[in-house]
Design an enzyme around this catalytic site. Sequence first.
Site, PDB file in Angstrom:
ATOM      1  N   ALA A  42      23.446  43.699  41.481  1.00 23.95           N
ATOM      2  CA  ALA A  42      22.877  43.758  42.838  1.00 23.95           C
ATOM      3  C   ALA A  42      23.929  44.373  43.763  1.00 23.95           C
ATOM      4  O   ALA A  42      24.261  43.832  44.821  1.00 23.95           O
ATOM      5  CB  ALA A  42      22.422  42.387  43.318  1.00 23.95           C
ATOM      6  N   HIS A  47      30.743  45.871  47.004  1.00 24.99           N
ATOM      7  CA  HIS A  47      31.174  46.107  45.619  1.00 24.99           C
ATOM      8  C   HIS A  47      31.770  47.516  45.480  1.00 24.99           C
ATOM      9  O   HIS A  47      32.770  47.708  44.787  1.00 24.99           O
ATOM     10  CB  HIS A  47      29.989  46.003  44.652  1.00 24.99           C
ATOM     11  CG  HIS A  47      29.377  44.639  44.553  1.00 24.99           C
ATOM     12  ND1 HIS A  47      28.117  44.362  45.026  1.00 24.99           N
ATOM     13  CD2 HIS A  47      29.840  43.491  44.003  1.00 24.99           C
ATOM     14  CE1 HIS A  47      27.833  43.097  44.774  1.00 24.99           C
ATOM     15  NE2 HIS A  47      28.856  42.538  44.172  1.00 24.99           N
ATOM     16  N   GLY A 157      36.766  40.487  45.846  1.00 26.38           N
ATOM     17  CA  GLY A 157      36.635  40.536  47.299  1.00 26.38           C
ATOM     18  C   GLY A 157      37.141  39.250  47.949  1.00 26.38           C
ATOM     19  O   GLY A 157      36.986  38.158  47.398  1.00 26.38           O
ATOM     20  N   LYS A 159      35.737  38.035  50.390  1.00 23.74           N
ATOM     21  CA  LYS A 159      34.526  37.332  50.810  1.00 23.74           C
ATOM     22  C   LYS A 159      34.421  35.985  50.076  1.00 23.74           C
ATOM     23  O   LYS A 159      34.065  34.967  50.663  1.00 23.74           O
ATOM     24  CB  LYS A 159      33.324  38.239  50.511  1.00 23.74           C
ATOM     25  CG  LYS A 159      32.006  37.564  50.304  1.00 23.74           C
ATOM     26  CD  LYS A 159      31.354  37.259  51.617  1.00 23.74           C
ATOM     27  CE  LYS A 159      30.005  36.605  51.484  1.00 23.74           C
ATOM     28  NZ  LYS A 159      29.640  36.026  50.218  1.00 23.74           N
ATOM     29  N   SER A 195      26.704  40.617  51.171  1.00 22.47           N
ATOM     30  CA  SER A 195      26.544  39.709  50.039  1.00 22.47           C
ATOM     31  C   SER A 195      25.202  40.011  49.378  1.00 22.47           C
ATOM     32  O   SER A 195      24.220  40.313  50.074  1.00 22.47           O
ATOM     33  CB  SER A 195      26.542  38.256  50.535  1.00 22.47           C
ATOM     34  OG  SER A 195      25.992  37.410  49.541  1.00 22.47           O
TER      35      SER A 195
END
Length: 290
Positions: A42, A47, A157, A159, A195
């Site tokens: 996804a 990414h 990441g 994140k 995300s």
Amino acid sequence: MTAPARSKASPLVIRTTNELQAWSDSCRQQGRTIAMVPTMGALHEGHLSLVDAAAKAADVVVVSIFVNPTQFGPGEDFDAYPRTETADLEKLKGHAVEVVFAPNAAQMYPDGFATSISVGGPSMGLETDFRPHFFSGVATVVAKLLLAARPHFAVFGEKDYQQLLVVRRMTRDLNIGTEIIGCPTLREADGLALSSRNAYLDAPARQKAARLPAVLKHVIVSLEAGAPVETALADGRAALERSGFEVDYLSLCDAATLGAPIPGHQRRLLVAARLGSTRLIDNMPVKAGD
Ligand code: PAF
């Protein structure tokens, strides 16, 4: 000698760990350095920024795409998690990726699989309080991926900040020999961190979601202006609840260990909060305090 031009053609798709190991061995024999970007697919711009960082770090890049069942708990979104391999491969074209490793679950977890890696230290608290299975699932699959691809570098990441620290700890503790590179979070124009799970948000929820980074920034301004930590965190939590979030945690931690903040050390503000059935996480750096 000039470096050979990087191929930006479609990546080679490898589906077995044996083939991945053979590919890695041949790269190493040719003296080429390898950088890996582990993903669950996804793919989005976040990414792709990790892929570009990987291409800067090493001669060849391998991206893995595997929705790892062991990091999802009962009742979580394993079945619903978006699986978009064809679109993912298309997005990787033009990003200098030599190999995509896309195994199936039987390849990663053959019958009788009985090993699980448990990491202490940065795994403690935060996500683990709400998803107790999560980091052993992540550590186990990342160890398998790194041991199969034997990359010199692997890129993650910020994140998923706790995940980044857990993976770094695990690779050091187990002498895996891969250097872990952390990359800054990419955000939408309104601040929402990119995300794959943002795809679950309908239009009204997507609008509300931007409050999450906005509240983090507000809390950081208060903390850096010297507000007491408990007050700043309680205000932030209340602001999120007023915007319709159910807050799992909003915590200020030492940036290096995720333990309690230490005077004079960099800190990190981390949040996990749910909007309906979608769980969002985010984090930001906070300057050292007293
Ligand atoms: O961050 C993710 O996408 C996953 O947790 C990872 C690191 C690919 C392991 O499955």
